[in-house]
Scaffold this active site. Structure first.
Site, PDB file in Angstrom:
ATOM      1  N   ASP A 445      13.968  22.999  30.883  1.00  0.00           N
ATOM      2  CA  ASP A 445      13.905  23.640  32.190  1.00  0.00           C
ATOM      3  C   ASP A 445      12.533  24.266  32.442  1.00  0.00           C
ATOM      4  OD1 ASP A 445      14.898  24.439  34.660  1.00  0.00           O
ATOM      5  OD2 ASP A 445      16.723  25.311  33.819  1.00  0.00           O
ATOM      6  N   ASP A 513      20.042  22.209  41.696  1.00  0.00           N
ATOM      7  CA  ASP A 513      20.991  23.239  41.284  1.00  0.00           C
ATOM      8  C   ASP A 513      22.189  23.308  42.227  1.00  0.00           C
ATOM      9  OD1 ASP A 513      19.670  24.046  39.023  1.00  0.00           O
ATOM     10  OD2 ASP A 513      18.756  25.826  39.913  1.00  0.00           O
TER      11      ASP A 513
END
Length: 690
Positions: A445, A513
């Site tokens: 990430d 997301d």
């Protein structure tokens, strides 16, 4: 295929359907000749005889025709190359020769002790272009701008520009607009690819989904970047793109150093937007994505079920439920390491939290493997919390400006990955982590942008913008070589780092997301314009969607929406009812049956997600599958029929769901869609040639 004219000054690259040609004039000016339908070498040589227009004194005949315009001399367009030494700025080069190696063409130019090499490679119908700069002199050479390529379009009226724009949780939204005079610039000045634009553009004049010419370009760079589309005063159109957003300086080359730009790939297709997309997908599965011929497994990710409040036994309970519904890869997300009980601490300390995992990750990983699943973890190596052992020991390892406040976003700072000591630290920690337990997958990430991009004490601090990305690539390459069985996913708060560069080093990407299944239809529609379903991770999460918008949707709708890519599950399985778990197991089983078509087949976008019915179709060999989602139904209107594509019009196809046999072009009618009606309904239809 590469052909060279007898005089050695015209070069033609050809793929199955298209060709690309350039020509060197007697004055050593490299001109663009052709990009489009396939032509022969004689055609290219004929194009090379056309004279340049006489525009002087207020316009340059080179502008809009030059293959790689450098700053300096008789030209006014945005330069692809801008160099500076202590004595002068600009470039005045002469041709220094050409060479070929395999399917790669290299055209070499020299300006004093600077050598610029332009690289070309045709892979099917995708032209890969990049440039290399070599400083062969004794003095430093500052590279202010070095674009990968400039693309020249044929003379046409009414060009239309397609791009993918967005923001966090709303990435990859497709927009098309008329191209007007002047320059339109998209890009990122944030240090990563960014949520705001994917580094891709397409231009057409009258294309539809399946008909018409489309020109597309995609940049393979995971840092700051810029693509400029310019309609010049004489209506000619050029596309310029490369690393870095402006001309403040990319890097400084010392004596003997070189810099290779990222690849800027171009594609011409006469099959409309759908044909262009399928060509891009084939190219990435064949030449870009590692081991793309392998199926990506169905995964479960623990984040939405646990967030930071995790424990080893809790993860085991989730793993048992995940295995029971057919999940193949279990991923422990954020919260397993250091003092990571919130987003305020722990980043940088990549060792298991001793209170949560007293014996490390190996016992849990072994249990997950015993359940028949692979084991994965989440990391964010390029970041650090101020509350961490790493930052307390090395506060100078982050990006910062002397005398300025160190900006924290999401309570974290950006490590200066351009530093060799930071690179070595991350290699040692991540290599040790992957050796400490049987880890099969890493979700990598990147949850904040560059802000204080300083490097105190470094003579040329702005080089960190480029060197951070080069170090990231080198670290991923090194980890993949040392741990060839580990798969990697690129994530950046969702879709903030998706490009051909990172995709050449990762096995899939986290698309957004936003896991709301309705919102994802538009995000996935835009994503599919350039990238294949084989890399597009999509999760089924809880309903209502408390993470984002509170919208409620059926398990059926959530699964069908997510089955359009690499299926994942991210809900709290310990709260799902037995009926929901049983239904989920059925959907996972169905996905595994159609996975070869979805991940490796040809994609046809039957209907765009614009409020009513949306549908995508995948074709592979004698099989096809349709994923149809009814977003809303109003005024009692019937669900529109779907005419399938990519099938043999002379063959017959049997529908798995109804048993009906259809000959020729298949038209899916209402009855075959098992009664789609209302809002947020969905279905899967499978057909096989008989």
């Amino acid at each position: 295929m590469l052909e060279i004219a007898g005089n050695g000054r015209t070069w033609l690259l050809s793929g199955p359907q298209s060709s690309y040609a350039v020509h060197l004039t007697g004055d050593d000016e490299l001109l663009h000749l052709h990009w489009g339908p396939r032509i022969g070498l004689a055609d290219a040589e004929a194009l090379a005889t056309r004279p340049l227009p006489d525009y002087w004194p207020f316009e340059s005949p080179l502008d809009g025709r030059e293959e790689y315009p450098a700053e300096g001399g008789p030209r006014f367009v945005r330069p692809a190359l801008s160099l500076r030494t202590d004595e002068r700025r600009g470039t005045e080069w002469s041709f220094d020769g050409d060479e070929t190696e395999g399917d790669e063409l290299r055209l070499r130019f020299r300006d004093a002790e600077t050598v610029v090499t332009l690289h070309y490679r045709m892979r099917d119908d995708v032209v890969e272009r990049w440039a290399t700069l070599d400083n062969q002199g004794p003095a430093p050479l500052e590279v202010l701008r070095a674009d990968s390529a400039v693309w020249t379009l044929p003379d046409r009226d009414g060009w239309r520009l397609s791009q993918l724009h967005g923001r966090w949780a709303a990435e990859s939204r497709l927009t098309r607009s008329e191209l007007t005079y002047g320059e339109q610039v998209i890009g990122s000045r944030r240090g990563h690819t960014g949520h705001q634009h994917l580094p891709w553009v397409a231009l057409d004049t009258d294309a539809t989904e399946e008909r018409g010419e489309v020109y597309g370009c995609a940049l393979g760079w995971s840092g700051s970047w810029r693509i400029a589309v310019a309609q010049l005063p004489d209506a000619r159109v050029q596309i310029t793109g490369g690393a870095g957003y402006d001309e403040s300086g990319l890097l400084r080359l010392a004596a003997g150093e070189s810099f290779t730009t990222p690849v800027f790939a171009g594609l011409w297709s006469d099959g409309g937007f759908g044909g262009a997309s399928r060509a891009w997908h084939d190219y990435q599965r064949t030449y870009v994505v590692p081991q793309a011929d392998r199926d990506r497994p169905v995964l479960f990710n623990s984040w939405e079920a646990t967030e930071f409040d995790i424990s080893e036994e809790q993860q085991r309970a989730l793993a048992r439920r995940a295995a029971a519904i057919g999940v193949e890869l279990f991923v422990v997300d954020d919260g397993w390491f250091g003092a990571r009980t919130s987003d305020r601490a722990g980043l940088g300390d990549w060792t298991p939290n001793p209170d949560r995992f007293p014996a490390g990750l190996k016992p849990l990983a072994d249990d997950v493997h015993a359940l028949g699943m692979q084991f994965g973890i989440w990391v964010e190596p390029e970041m650090v919390n101020a509350d961490s052992d790493l930052y307390r020991a090395h506060p100078d390892w982050v990006q910062y400006q002397t005398g300025r406040k160190r900006t924290e976003l999401r309570n974290q700072l950006v490590l200066n990955l351009a530093r060799e000591d930071v690179q070595e630290y991350l290699w040692e920690r991540l290599d040790a982590l992957l050796n400490s337990a049987p880890i099969d997958y890493v979700k990598w990430d990147f949850n904040r942008c560059f802000t204080d991009a300083g490097w105190p004490g470094e003579p040329y601090p702005q080089r960190l913008w480029v060197d951070h990305v080069r170090a990231l690539y080198a670290l991923l390459d090194r980890l993949r070589a040392a741990h060839p069985g580990v798969a990697f996913e690129s994530c950046s708060g969702g879709g903030g780092r998706i490009d051909l560069g990172i995709m050449s080093r990762t096995d899939q990407v986290w698309t957004s997301d936003n896991t709301d299944p309705l919102d994802r239809l538009a995000i996935q529609h835009g994503f599919s314009q350039i990238h294949p379903a084989r890399v597009m991770a999509a999760w089924v999460t809880d309903s209502p969607n408390v993470q984002l918008n509170g919208r409620a949707s059926s398990l059926r709708f959530r699964f069908v929406s997510s089955m359009a890519g690499v299926l994942g599950v991210g809900g709290d399985l310990t709260r799902w009812t037995e009926e929901e778990l049983a239904e989920a197991a059925d959907w996972v089983g169905l996905y595994k049956e159609i996975r070869p078509l979805v991940q490796h087949g040809d994609l046809y976008r039957l209907r765009a997600p614009q409020g009513g019915l949306s549908a995508v179709q995948y074709v592979r060999g004698d099989e096809t599958v349709v994923l149809a989602c009814l977003q809303a139904q109003r005024y009692g209107e019937p669900v529109p029929a779907l005419r399938l594509r990519g099938l043999d019009p002379e063959a017959s196809y049997k529908c798995h769901e109804t048993g009906e046999v259809h000959r020729g072009a298949v038209l899916l009618h209402h009855g075959m869609r098992t009664g789609l009606r209302g809002d947020l309904d969905a279905t899967v239809i499978r057909l096989r040639r008989v």
